[in-house]
Design an enzyme around this catalytic site. Structure first.
Site, PDB file in Angstrom:
ATOM      1  N   GLY A   1       0.834  -1.195   0.000  1.00 11.82           N
ATOM      2  CA  GLY A   1       0.000   0.000   0.000  1.00 11.82           C
ATOM      3  C   GLY A   1       0.866   1.240   0.000  1.00 11.82           C
ATOM      4  O   GLY A   1       2.004   1.225  -0.478  1.00 11.82           O
ATOM      5  N   SER A   2       0.331   2.297   0.590  1.00 11.04           N
ATOM      6  CA  SER A   2       1.044   3.571   0.521  1.00 11.04           C
ATOM      7  C   SER A   2       2.171   3.620   1.549  1.00 11.04           C
ATOM      8  O   SER A   2       2.115   2.968   2.590  1.00 11.04           O
ATOM      9  CB  SER A   2       0.082   4.721   0.795  1.00 11.04           C
ATOM     10  OG  SER A   2      -0.178   4.800   2.181  1.00 11.04           O
TER      11      SER A   2
ATOM     12  N   GLU B   1       5.606  -3.408   0.837  1.00  8.89           N
ATOM     13  CA  GLU B   1       5.671  -3.092  -0.595  1.00  8.89           C
ATOM     14  C   GLU B   1       4.908  -1.794  -0.782  1.00  8.89           C
ATOM     15  O   GLU B   1       3.688  -1.775  -0.803  1.00  8.89           O
ATOM     16  CB  GLU B   1       5.058  -4.229  -1.426  1.00  8.89           C
ATOM     17  CG  GLU B   1       5.764  -5.566  -1.262  1.00  8.89           C
ATOM     18  CD  GLU B   1       7.186  -5.561  -1.811  1.00  8.89           C
ATOM     19  OE1 GLU B   1       7.509  -4.660  -2.629  1.00  8.89           O
ATOM     20  OE2 GLU B   1       7.977  -6.419  -1.405  1.00  8.89           O
ATOM     21  N   LEU B   2       5.674  -0.701  -0.941  1.00  6.83           N
ATOM     22  CA  LEU B   2       5.044   0.619  -0.882  1.00  6.83           C
ATOM     23  C   LEU B   2       5.095   1.313  -2.239  1.00  6.83           C
ATOM     24  O   LEU B   2       5.188   0.662  -3.274  1.00  6.83           O
ATOM     25  CB  LEU B   2       5.722   1.422   0.228  1.00  6.83           C
ATOM     26  CG  LEU B   2       5.775   0.657   1.571  1.00  6.83           C
ATOM     27  CD1 LEU B   2       6.586   1.411   2.593  1.00  6.83           C
ATOM     28  CD2 LEU B   2       4.382   0.368   2.086  1.00  6.83           C
TER      29      LEU B   2
ATOM     30  N   CYS C   1       2.038   0.738  -8.617  1.00  8.69           N
ATOM     31  CA  CYS C   1       3.242   1.188  -7.901  1.00  8.69           C
ATOM     32  C   CYS C   1       4.406   1.412  -8.845  1.00  8.69           C
ATOM     33  O   CYS C   1       5.342   2.125  -8.521  1.00  8.69           O
ATOM     34  CB  CYS C   1       3.689   0.140  -6.894  1.00  8.69           C
ATOM     35  SG  CYS C   1       2.434  -0.309  -5.742  1.00  8.69           S
TER      36      CYS C   1
ATOM     37  N   GLU D   1       4.572  10.302  -5.278  1.00 14.16           N
ATOM     38  CA  GLU D   1       3.974   9.312  -6.160  1.00 14.16           C
ATOM     39  C   GLU D   1       2.653   9.863  -6.693  1.00 14.16           C
ATOM     40  O   GLU D   1       1.782  10.251  -5.924  1.00 14.16           O
ATOM     41  CB  GLU D   1       3.714   8.029  -5.375  1.00 14.16           C
ATOM     42  CG  GLU D   1       3.034   6.966  -6.210  1.00 14.16           C
ATOM     43  CD  GLU D   1       2.910   5.654  -5.461  1.00 14.16           C
ATOM     44  OE1 GLU D   1       2.692   5.676  -4.239  1.00 14.16           O
ATOM     45  OE2 GLU D   1       3.043   4.599  -6.105  1.00 14.16           O
TER      46      GLU D   1
END
Lengths: 497, 497, 497, 497
Positions: free
Chosen positions: D247-248, D267-268, D302, D396
């Site tokens: 996620g973020s 996992e960003l 992502c 992002e």
């Protein structure tokens, strides 16, 4: 200075010497009882400087017997014990490095700088083996891959294969011995080594060193100079579990056929091509590496750069610069610090190469540089457009000879590079990503060297040939693989209470 | 029911059948033009039920030529394409499993339950290969291990070795073919397969399946029944890069000597011992596994448990229970669901075993059970204290015969188990940690099975023998290793801008 | 000799010493400008023997800044350069080993034999790291696992993660520093190390050695004694990419929560159990190993054997022999060659342990041996049946205290061994195969030691805990893994011409 | 068609639907008792099409408790049992693939083609996990690396770490769930999954499938839609041994700080750059891949290509062609086969992106294409020279926005690409060998894609970020690594009789 005067100087350098006697090693011990002797000449002066004991059939039999008997004790050594032995060799080689380098130059005729390089590399080889000796990892496997195998798991461990027969060549009398002996010690295999009859001395010095390693079980090693006629047991004796040979293809493939049940590792000849698609990073560096690949040790190396394919847009430029550089190479007394080429291993070897040069010219090749011989000395030689049917193109030329060709298209260059029955190493100079990987995938060779000549070998890399260049790989941990037998322990329902 | 009446029943079951014709495969295609035929009999009834095309010398030559030409396309297949082919085989074998099992029983005489087991295992073998086909990993190596190698790094990748010659045996007509074909497809090697002349049918069904795999480059495979006289090219032809043979030691070692430059993988015979030090976990289970190891497929397996070493404190108990269990084994029609032993592969094979049983008794062994033969049927046979000089002890007995011995000390049992020129697999029943690991380290065998008979094989395990039992390993990913040639890309100063 | 007289002797041994001053290291250099000093006492005599510079907040900031700036140069070192640095450390540690051992005994109070052992182990740790530094292998991956990924292949390489924050404990002042520093040097990470304030001296000697390593980029390392209040930057500063801590659980888990984005490696406390199911190979050896596990370094080790579970059939025998052996342990001057136990790290530590011993007895435990304290000296203490609610059973007791329990059933012993919030290492004495593997599978610990106490650690093994004992693993190559960042190069259609 | 009319069409498509009710899963079972419901809208029409049970604090507690209790049974599953479960999922996903694709498009708004692609990829993910489930290999280690360790050897095996907390995002509602669930099943970890509240439906369909897997121990899995406020237990509960979050960055790093003792996998986000140094192999292909990288799924990925660096000699050409291609992208109804961009996940998300576009222009960027929004629809947008201080450059941007920059020198381009706090993936188009490897070594990203956009992900590759993009790696076998705890069995003198 002409090649004739080089030879004259060599003759002048000859003087009477009382040859030193060297003993061979059976079951870890120097042999005391009398034997016939083999003469070892100084390859520069031609003078006999050493006498070496020659093993009889009975000696070899006794050595094998000792190796068989010592194998269980050898296999039972702890990792750190094998490491200790290897590190003792490292220490001794370092301590005696100049002495051994001088010996190498004497027995082999290689320039002293190259001899020192060989000693340094041999030290690396034993050092890498020392480090690998504590890294023989096994595997744990889940084996319950289907209902039928429920409750099964496995452990795979590697065990020393048993006594090894080693036959080594004359061009790297120490390091190509090291590439067999060091892995064998690392895994715990006993061995009997036949060094080259022309250059047995540094191998016997290694014997001297190993004799002092007290952790080595009695019988673990023998080092036996043997005449070719008496050497057959190294090939056929079934007490050996592995035959590892480095030498010519003709000898090697014949040995494979008579090796019986044992495994074989064959490191044979080459006919190494190099493709120059780009100058990487520039002309000077490229030329420097090409000259090194073509003439290092007088081309007496399996990965000697024999064929040079140059893109047509660069051909004239590279050819010119290459010839300029070749002209500057100093041929002469290998004990001199500034000598680049010493004598060939023998006058007959030099003559053979000379004949192939002549044949190449007769069949249409053009002589660009060199070509003359005097005694065992050869000029560094460059030929152009030698046709396929000439031996210099088709076979391995074990001398200071490079063949130049021009090409238009990279793929064609790769095809032409592959147009040989050998496949040991290849070189490619390119800065193009796709050509680099195309070459890796399509060059038929055990090794592809990028942006250097095919003559590069790192002692820890996997090394060995495709096609007629051999079978299996060396390079310490890769050589160790063939000296290890895999065993699996399949366990059913272990751990269930 | 006596063994005589079993044979009588078999004779009664014989009836006239119009033999089905099977075609061989050259370059992925069933051959249409006329050939000589080989008769394949139903091993139970002796009736010829199939006629199989026999390959000529020209056929083999053409097949090899096609394999050579197809190799580049085969090597160029993507991982998922090789996987797709293998999964197609899996799908078809599953779909046709009962048909193929019936065929196996017919051509081989093995009980239908065992035939079904073989099909299931073959499916596993292809499935494992499908999964391995996307897992051919290479290595990245730091090569700057000393100042001289500054700036060097390497990539090692594995490439298909080239066309493979495959020769497979009759006792597992499908799965031992699968153990060669599946790895070859997984790595991208073309191949020419010679199935056993006695049992070629299931291999040809595999040909039928592969013919439909459209991703396979034309020429990728040929399956050729050949008479022994014409089979020499499988051994000597230098266009093959690997010879992989499963069969008898006599044949195999002879082939190794004539294999030329190619690599060889030899999966040969055995003489498998089993040591019962403890009952693990109990008597019933131990006996059940021992009977399976001794008599599964009538002992026609390389890892048939031939020798059973029982600790003296357990000897009488195990012997009694073992004999009780052996008596209950049903010999008979292999198509019956409850048959444990069918016929031997041939009457002459059965006679040979019978002779060895007689010889064993003559030389001092005691017959505890079985021993009779009628036609190709043999009773499950148990002998005691057969001396070393008898063939039944010394050599591989490929039949339903088990030899019992008593021992006092575990180490002696291991020594005695090792007292053979074979070394394929061994079994040990023990709950003692040290004995288990002692056995792993000291039993001279490629595999040591703990708490089961030596006859266990998981299709993904490393499998193969020491000593006269062979060279190299099979077991999908292990078989793949020998079908892959390692190449190194040595890169100098790459990435420097 | 009573514990009181041991303390008296220690007091008598006190004499005035001019403390030696030690400088800290910032950016590879000993700090010259004035700083506050930290007193380091001789743990035997209580005399201040050294004064150590104390880092300020600004010092730490400057050290981190230097580490960040040096990282690219550090990452750019060749493999052999990193190896050379590590081998220089090995050489110097060997040369100065006795000096360092004396220093360890002084600052830590550990017996000189143990101190020498620690130096030897530290040399091993750096040696293993030197060997691993040239073995950081990457992978080549086929990525064309499905049609969508056609033409893809990958290379995975490992790159140094960046500047590392290291915080190390007092009980192995050198080797637990080595286990952080050596892997960092092996992979090419810069670092800032905070040694324990109680025992900073040997770490600073390591700084002395590293200062002389000319290949190390300026800024590559700093070694900073810091008071606990000022140490927060080691945890929270985001310029560090990894925090590696060895110490108490309370401190460690708190640090993990405040570590921000960086990775954390935590090697924390334990409460190690040992199960004696069999005497392996005999009583004497078992007792010798149990005593070593329970009282080595006065139990001041994370893998100190705190709990001993003995099968009831062996209980009386083992208890008796254990107590006999414990009685013979010599407590005293750690500089004496025959001293087995020196002082605890501090009187307050000794008092804390004494209190837990008293509490254990109050709560129902029985004191079998020892239990007395004088100053910082504690008698080796054995308790029986201490209940769960006592701290000595529940928590980590960092002292010479062992708790005995009897059990009936192996599975229950495993359950009871697991009945703790820790999970570092466990020991099991058994000769039973199934119990051994049951223990491996079911004991909740990072390491299970078979037939030795849980206190065994080989410096190359994976080492670290489950549950509250930590996160991730150390052990040179395992520690290196967390210091390396994996990067993948996904290549599309490379090599296509 | 303007973006306004796209929105109008979407509104027109709205119609009343009776929402389908979905149940959550606790301990493998759909929950029957009443719960609050969460509305799930069709992201195209805005209509509520599903109602999903919302978990309470008690539900989560119960799910964790079940996971803890089920863990031993889960760990005890055989390899083939875990594989069977995974293959059942594969079979069901294949069978229901179109249904699930439609659901994904509905809940997520992603074009149906992309939804189908996601299902296909999810099938791959489970298939790869099935294959890995039988390949969890351990190691056998020699541990006798020095005299002190004589007689020691080790086995390292990997055991499931325990119950896993999984939190997954909305942009790949199925495949990013698959990347957590499939590895967990492969290693034998129980889990509790919180799917995104916006897109929980396909995860719940996975629950439906898993509910039918009878080999799964009761309690092995729970799938719980939770409101953000109630989700804290997923982070803090110490019964979980691993927290894996995708996620973020803001959410992720906050969770890491509160995760307690458990391991974390994060996992960003990303901010992926792509450098075009050469057109490889040509302009058309390059543009096609760049457009895909920039606008696939509306940039809601992502590894969305956010920044495009083009060498100045190619800048105009690439910019022109890129803009041409972008203009042709069809925005519209995601259920239409030819739609390239559907709606953003929500109107507020679209508004946020629109604001950043405006800000970018205000701060000096130039709008080259797109920029308009209507409802949740955004035009594909291209900006030029957006300065660092704008959010669109710095942070992002999770939408269809690409920023163009020109550069002169490759190294500067790499520096500028690295000028971000993210480091997930990067792309490089070059045919130059040295630039390719320079990029691999110097681009600060977990993955560098050569000759494609940074948006490529193969489901079996190691995947994950450096810097603020995360910690640890996913990609089935890499994700499995963090779900496995390494344990070592250190064995002393085993096998000695």
């Amino acid at each position: 200075m002409g090649i004739q005067s080089v030879e004259n100087k060599a003759k002048e350098a000859s003087r009477d010497v009382t040859p030193r006697e060297y003993r061979m090693y059976i079951a870890n011990k120097a042999v005391e009882s009398p034997r016939k002797f083999l003469d070892v000449t100084n390859k520069y002066t031609g003078v006999v400087e050493a006498k070496v004991q020659l093993a009889t059939h009975q000696d070899i039999d006794q050595a094998i017997d000792a190796a068989v008997k010592a194998q269980p004790a050898m296999a039972a050594l702890g990792s750190y014990e094998r490491k200790t032995i290897l590190l003792q060799v490292v220490t001794e080689l370092k301590r005696r490095s100049e002495e051994i380098a001088q010996l190498l130059t004497m027995e082999c005729g290689k320039p002293i700088k190259d001899a020192r390089g060989e000693v340094t590399r041999s030290i690396d080889t034993f050092q890498v083996a020392a480090e690998e000796s504590t890294r023989i990892y096994g595997e744990h496997l889940p084996l319950d891959i289907s209902p039928r195998n429920k409750g099964l798991q496995g452990i795979v461990r590697k065990f020393p294969i048993g006594p090894i027969s080693m036959v080594s060549p004359w061009n790297f009398p120490l390091n190509l011995v090291a590439h067999k002996v060091a892995p064998a010690l690392a895994v715990g295999c006993t061995f009997v080594l036949k060094p080259s009859s022309r250059t047995p001395l540094s191998a016997l010095v290694l014997g001297e060193i190993l004799e002092t390693c007290e952790l080595l079980p009695k019988g673990a090693f023998s080092i036996l100079p043997v005449s070719r006629e008496d050497a057959d047991m190294f090939t056929v004796d079934e007490r050996f579990k592995l035959l590892t040979f480095t030498g010519s293809g003709m000898a090697g493939w014949g040995m494979k056929a008579r090796a019986g049940k044992k495994k074989v590792v064959m490191e044979l000849g080459g006919n190494a091509p190099c493709i120059v698609e780009d100058l990487v990073p520039d002309l000077d560096y490229t030329i420097q590496r090409l000259v090194m690949g073509g003439f290092y040790q007088g081309g007496q190396s399996c990965i000697h750069m024999q064929r040079l394919y140059i893109h047509e847009r660069l051909y004239d430029q590279v050819k010119h610069a290459f010839l300029e550089a070749v002209k500057k190479l100093k041929v002469g007394n290998p004990f001199d610090e500034d000598t680049f080429l010493g004598p060939m291993i023998s006058e007959s070897a030099a003559k053979g190469i000379e004949e192939w040069i002549h044949e190449a010219v007769e069949k249409g090749g053009k002589l660009l540089a060199g070509g003359h011989r005097s005694g065992s000395f050869l000029e560094p030689t460059v030929l152009e457009n030698v046709p396929m049917e000439a031996n210099a193109r088709k076979e391995e030329i074990f001398g200071p000879v490079v063949l130049l060709y021009s090409y238009k298209d990279f793929k064609e260059a790769v095809d032409e590079a592959n147009n040989t029955h050998y496949g040991l190493q290849s070189g490619v100079f390119t800065s193009d990503l796709n050509k680099a990987f195309y070459a890796f995938e399509h060059l038929e060779a055990g090794g592809v060297v990028l942006n250097d000549s095919p003559s590069v070998r790192v002692d820890s890399q996997p090394y060995g040939g495709l096609k007629d260049s051999g079978i299996q790989r060396e390079g310490v941990k890769y050589a160790m693989e063939d000296m290890l037998e895999h065993k699996v322990l399949v366990m059913r329902n272990v751990g269930v209470l």
